[in-house]
Scaffold this motif. Structure first.
Motif, PDB file in Angstrom:
ATOM      1  N   ILE A  30      -6.248   2.750   8.552  1.00 30.32           N
ATOM      2  CA  ILE A  30      -7.379   3.246   9.344  1.00 30.32           C
ATOM      3  C   ILE A  30      -8.712   2.959   8.676  1.00 30.32           C
ATOM      4  O   ILE A  30      -9.677   2.571   9.343  1.00 30.32           O
ATOM      5  CB  ILE A  30      -7.212   4.764   9.592  1.00 30.32           C
ATOM      6  CG1 ILE A  30      -5.976   4.999  10.464  1.00 30.32           C
ATOM      7  CG2 ILE A  30      -8.451   5.355  10.260  1.00 30.32           C
ATOM      8  CD1 ILE A  30      -5.566   6.448  10.571  1.00 30.32           C
ATOM      9  N   CYS A  31      -8.781   3.137   7.363  1.00 28.49           N
ATOM     10  CA  CYS A  31     -10.050   2.970   6.659  1.00 28.49           C
ATOM     11  C   CYS A  31     -10.311   1.531   6.217  1.00 28.49           C
ATOM     12  O   CYS A  31     -11.465   1.169   5.957  1.00 28.49           O
ATOM     13  CB  CYS A  31     -10.094   3.887   5.436  1.00 28.49           C
ATOM     14  SG  CYS A  31      -9.986   5.640   5.852  1.00 28.49           S
ATOM     15  N   ASN A  32      -9.296   0.728   6.100  1.00 26.73           N
ATOM     16  CA  ASN A  32      -9.469  -0.663   5.677  1.00 26.73           C
ATOM     17  C   ASN A  32      -8.532  -1.570   6.470  1.00 26.73           C
ATOM     18  O   ASN A  32      -7.684  -2.258   5.898  1.00 26.73           O
ATOM     19  CB  ASN A  32      -9.171  -0.777   4.176  1.00 26.73           C
ATOM     20  CG  ASN A  32      -9.864  -1.963   3.541  1.00 26.73           C
ATOM     21  OD1 ASN A  32     -10.434  -2.803   4.242  1.00 26.73           O
ATOM     22  ND2 ASN A  32      -9.802  -2.055   2.232  1.00 26.73           N
ATOM     23  N   PRO A  33      -8.661  -1.594   7.804  1.00 24.82           N
ATOM     24  CA  PRO A  33      -7.685  -2.305   8.642  1.00 24.82           C
ATOM     25  C   PRO A  33      -7.662  -3.818   8.428  1.00 24.82           C
ATOM     26  O   PRO A  33      -6.604  -4.433   8.578  1.00 24.82           O
ATOM     27  CB  PRO A  33      -8.137  -1.958  10.066  1.00 24.82           C
ATOM     28  CG  PRO A  33      -9.578  -1.615   9.942  1.00 24.82           C
ATOM     29  CD  PRO A  33      -9.737  -0.970   8.603  1.00 24.82           C
ATOM     30  N   LEU A  34      -8.807  -4.407   8.074  1.00 26.62           N
ATOM     31  CA  LEU A  34      -8.852  -5.858   7.911  1.00 26.62           C
ATOM     32  C   LEU A  34      -8.069  -6.324   6.688  1.00 26.62           C
ATOM     33  O   LEU A  34      -7.611  -7.467   6.645  1.00 26.62           O
ATOM     34  CB  LEU A  34     -10.306  -6.330   7.803  1.00 26.62           C
ATOM     35  CG  LEU A  34     -11.181  -6.071   9.044  1.00 26.62           C
ATOM     36  CD1 LEU A  34     -12.599  -6.561   8.808  1.00 26.62           C
ATOM     37  CD2 LEU A  34     -10.572  -6.743  10.272  1.00 26.62           C
ATOM     38  N   ARG A  35      -7.912  -5.469   5.725  1.00 27.60           N
ATOM     39  CA  ARG A  35      -7.179  -5.831   4.503  1.00 27.60           C
ATOM     40  C   ARG A  35      -5.789  -5.189   4.456  1.00 27.60           C
ATOM     41  O   ARG A  35      -5.102  -5.259   3.442  1.00 27.60           O
ATOM     42  CB  ARG A  35      -7.973  -5.407   3.265  1.00 27.60           C
ATOM     43  CG  ARG A  35      -9.312  -6.116   3.109  1.00 27.60           C
ATOM     44  CD  ARG A  35      -9.875  -5.865   1.726  1.00 27.60           C
ATOM     45  NE  ARG A  35      -8.944  -6.354   0.707  1.00 27.60           N
ATOM     46  CZ  ARG A  35      -8.834  -5.829  -0.515  1.00 27.60           C
ATOM     47  NH1 ARG A  35      -9.564  -4.775  -0.840  1.00 27.60           N
ATOM     48  NH2 ARG A  35      -7.988  -6.334  -1.383  1.00 27.60           N
ATOM     49  N   ALA A  37      -2.917  -5.928   5.958  1.00 20.11           N
ATOM     50  CA  ALA A  37      -1.809  -6.880   5.763  1.00 20.11           C
ATOM     51  C   ALA A  37      -1.788  -7.426   4.349  1.00 20.11           C
ATOM     52  O   ALA A  37      -0.712  -7.710   3.800  1.00 20.11           O
ATOM     53  CB  ALA A  37      -1.923  -8.013   6.779  1.00 20.11           C
ATOM     54  N   ALA A  38      -2.962  -7.580   3.747  1.00 23.60           N
ATOM     55  CA  ALA A  38      -3.024  -8.116   2.388  1.00 23.60           C
ATOM     56  C   ALA A  38      -2.620  -7.073   1.349  1.00 23.60           C
ATOM     57  O   ALA A  38      -2.072  -7.411   0.294  1.00 23.60           O
ATOM     58  CB  ALA A  38      -4.431  -8.620   2.088  1.00 23.60           C
ATOM     59  N   ILE A  39      -2.890  -5.807   1.639  1.00 24.18           N
ATOM     60  CA  ILE A  39      -2.566  -4.732   0.687  1.00 24.18           C
ATOM     61  C   ILE A  39      -1.116  -4.280   0.840  1.00 24.18           C
ATOM     62  O   ILE A  39      -0.360  -4.237  -0.125  1.00 24.18           O
ATOM     63  CB  ILE A  39      -3.518  -3.536   0.872  1.00 24.18           C
ATOM     64  CG1 ILE A  39      -4.956  -3.950   0.536  1.00 24.18           C
ATOM     65  CG2 ILE A  39      -3.093  -2.369  -0.009  1.00 24.18           C
ATOM     66  CD1 ILE A  39      -5.979  -2.877   0.822  1.00 24.18           C
ATOM     67  N   MET A  40      -0.726  -3.950   2.065  1.00 20.77           N
ATOM     68  CA  MET A  40       0.623  -3.411   2.313  1.00 20.77           C
ATOM     69  C   MET A  40       1.602  -4.552   2.599  1.00 20.77           C
ATOM     70  O   MET A  40       2.180  -4.659   3.678  1.00 20.77           O
ATOM     71  CB  MET A  40       0.591  -2.415   3.468  1.00 20.77           C
ATOM     72  CG  MET A  40      -0.238  -1.170   3.189  1.00 20.77           C
ATOM     73  SD  MET A  40       0.342  -0.235   1.751  1.00 20.77           S
ATOM     74  CE  MET A  40       1.918   0.355   2.334  1.00 20.77           C
ATOM     75  N   THR A  41       1.785  -5.398   1.608  1.00 22.35           N
ATOM     76  CA  THR A  41       2.753  -6.487   1.721  1.00 22.35           C
ATOM     77  C   THR A  41       4.164  -5.941   1.492  1.00 22.35           C
ATOM     78  O   THR A  41       4.346  -4.784   1.083  1.00 22.35           O
ATOM     79  CB  THR A  41       2.452  -7.573   0.680  1.00 22.35           C
ATOM     80  OG1 THR A  41       2.525  -6.988  -0.637  1.00 22.35           O
ATOM     81  CG2 THR A  41       1.052  -8.144   0.885  1.00 22.35           C
ATOM     82  N   ASN A  42       5.153  -6.776   1.756  1.00 28.72           N
ATOM     83  CA  ASN A  42       6.542  -6.364   1.516  1.00 28.72           C
ATOM     84  C   ASN A  42       6.767  -6.007   0.052  1.00 28.72           C
ATOM     85  O   ASN A  42       7.496  -5.055  -0.267  1.00 28.72           O
ATOM     86  CB  ASN A  42       7.498  -7.485   1.931  1.00 28.72           C
ATOM     87  CG  ASN A  42       7.518  -7.700   3.424  1.00 28.72           C
ATOM     88  OD1 ASN A  42       7.201  -6.796   4.195  1.00 28.72           O
ATOM     89  ND2 ASN A  42       7.892  -8.895   3.852  1.00 28.72           N
ATOM     90  N   LYS A  43       6.129  -6.766  -0.838  1.00 32.86           N
ATOM     91  CA  LYS A  43       6.261  -6.502  -2.267  1.00 32.86           C
ATOM     92  C   LYS A  43       5.673  -5.138  -2.618  1.00 32.86           C
ATOM     93  O   LYS A  43       6.252  -4.375  -3.410  1.00 32.86           O
ATOM     94  CB  LYS A  43       5.565  -7.610  -3.060  1.00 32.86           C
ATOM     95  CG  LYS A  43       5.803  -7.543  -4.557  1.00 32.86           C
ATOM     96  CD  LYS A  43       5.162  -8.735  -5.255  1.00 32.86           C
ATOM     97  CE  LYS A  43       5.422  -8.687  -6.764  1.00 32.86           C
ATOM     98  NZ  LYS A  43       4.797  -9.853  -7.451  1.00 32.86           N
ATOM     99  N   MET A  44       4.522  -4.825  -2.020  1.00 32.53           N
ATOM    100  CA  MET A  44       3.884  -3.538  -2.288  1.00 32.53           C
ATOM    101  C   MET A  44       4.734  -2.385  -1.735  1.00 32.53           C
ATOM    102  O   MET A  44       4.875  -1.338  -2.382  1.00 32.53           O
ATOM    103  CB  MET A  44       2.495  -3.500  -1.659  1.00 32.53           C
ATOM    104  CG  MET A  44       1.779  -2.156  -1.769  1.00 32.53           C
ATOM    105  SD  MET A  44       1.537  -1.624  -3.482  1.00 32.53           S
ATOM    106  CE  MET A  44       0.232  -2.746  -3.980  1.00 32.53           C
TER     107      MET A  44
END
Length: 361
Positions: free
Chosen positions: A127-132, A134-141
């Motif tokens: 909600i607070c950083n929607p543009l990033r 996919a880059a933050i919540m990757t499968n690895k993360m």
């Protein structure tokens, strides 16, 4: 003078004491509650596992929550049901089985907190950083966060039970529905000062971290929603966050009531009742809440329980085909329907050899 039995390999569970008239009513309530918990949570876990559209961080984390509910209830409820049908003198459990049950019980409650903390972080990023996102919540993360949730709980509970099993026991009666750390170290005649200190520290750290993370993330989410003019963002935040917050509050209140009643031995019957609800209520409501709120899960259920039907079958002679239709190759022509000059809302199949056209939905 009390008779002491030192380090007995077997223990006696006090269990749930109910009148003969209400025994079967309570038994059936617990049995069907346990059955519903398993069916609902296994169903959710199955959906997330096989449906690729649900392979998203939020649903993968909820999959862990369902797994935790299944494991936590499966160790406690079946044993409780069996003991209800036995006289109190025959409710015997081995010491090592009791330690395992206590470990699983505390893992269940601790992991519920850590998973919901990670889910709060996931909602914050979305909600607070929607543009990033996919880059933050990757499968690895997601894997790292999941391992951390279970790993932290394992270490904290391992130390908690490790301090207890070092003690010599001089009693054999577990004054509880099931084995837990407090009931186990109360069997000892030695000093349990270290156990009390670590247990209190463990509880404070867990609840402070859990409640603190919720307050922090939801405060930031609220600020973003209040300063945003996007109705779609506010609607999404309200829907996803209300679901997560409701699940968290149910789990938190159930746990706080049980912990509070531990300090008042005169209310042992109320504590036993709340201990049962602590396992049953969250495990029963979690899948219902997420199923009602999640459109993705609703779509899967609609697709899963609605079999495909043959809408139309007709034979077309090759001699009567238009040149453009004939140019469409045999096989699935769903991707070529516009090229062939035919507009369909459903998927079809045309066999050039037999001239059979099949439409399905």
């Amino acid at each position: 003078m009390e008779n002491y039995t030192y380090n007995s390999p077997t223990l006696q569970l006090e269990g749930l004491n109910v009148s003969k008239d209400s025994t079967y009513s309570v038994f059936l309530f617990l049995f069907f509650s346990y059955l519903f918990i398993n069916v609902a949570n296994v169903g959710i876990a199955f959906m997330v596992f096989i449906d690729k559209s649900l392979h998203q961080p939020m649903y993968l984390l909820f999959w862990n929550l369902s797994l935790n509910d299944i494991l936590g209830n499966s160790v406690i409820v079946p044993r409780l049901l069996v003991d209800m049908l036995r006289p109190p003198s025959e409710r015997i459990i081995s010491y090592y089985e009791c330690v395992f049950q206590a470990f699983t019980t505390h893992m269940f409650s601790t992991t519920a907190h850590t998973i919901l903390m990670i889910m709060a972080f996931d909602r914050y990023v979305a909600i607070c950083n929607p543009l990033r996102y996919a880059a933050i919540m990757t499968n690895k993360m997601v894997i790292k966060l999941t391992v951390s949730a279970w790993g932290v709980a394992f270490v904290l509970v391992g130390i908690l039970l490790g301090l207890t099993i070092r003690l010599n026991r001089c009693r054999t009666l577990i004054r509880s529905l099931y084995c837990n750390n407090a009931a186990l170290f109360k069997l000892s005649c030695e000093s349990v000062f270290i156990n009390n200190v670590y247990g209190l520290t463990f509880t404070v750290v867990l609840f402070t971290g859990s409640i603190g993370s919720m307050v922090l993330t939801y405060t930031k989410i609220t600020v973003v929603c209040l300063t945003s003019n996007s109705k779609s963002l506010n609607s999404k935040a309200l829907k996803t966050c209300s679901t997560h917050l409701l699940v968290y509050l149910i789990m938190l209140l159930s746990g706080l009531i049980v912990i509070t009643l531990h300090r008042f031995p005169q209310y042992s019957d109320y504590r036993k009742f709340c201990s049962i609800l602590f396992h049953i209520i969250p495990g029963s409501l979690n899948p219902i809440i997420y199923e009602v709120q999640s459109k993705a899960i609703q779509r899967f259920l609609a697709k899963f329980f609605k079999p495909k039907k043959m809408l139309k079958m007709r034979t077309i002679s090759k001699d009567h085909m238009s040149p453009m239709a004939a140019s469409c190759h045999a096989g699935c022509w769903h991707d070529h329907r516009e090229k062939c000059g035919v507009q369909y809302l459903t998927q079809g199949h045309f066999d050039m050899q037999s001239g059979i056209e099949t439409l399905t939905f």
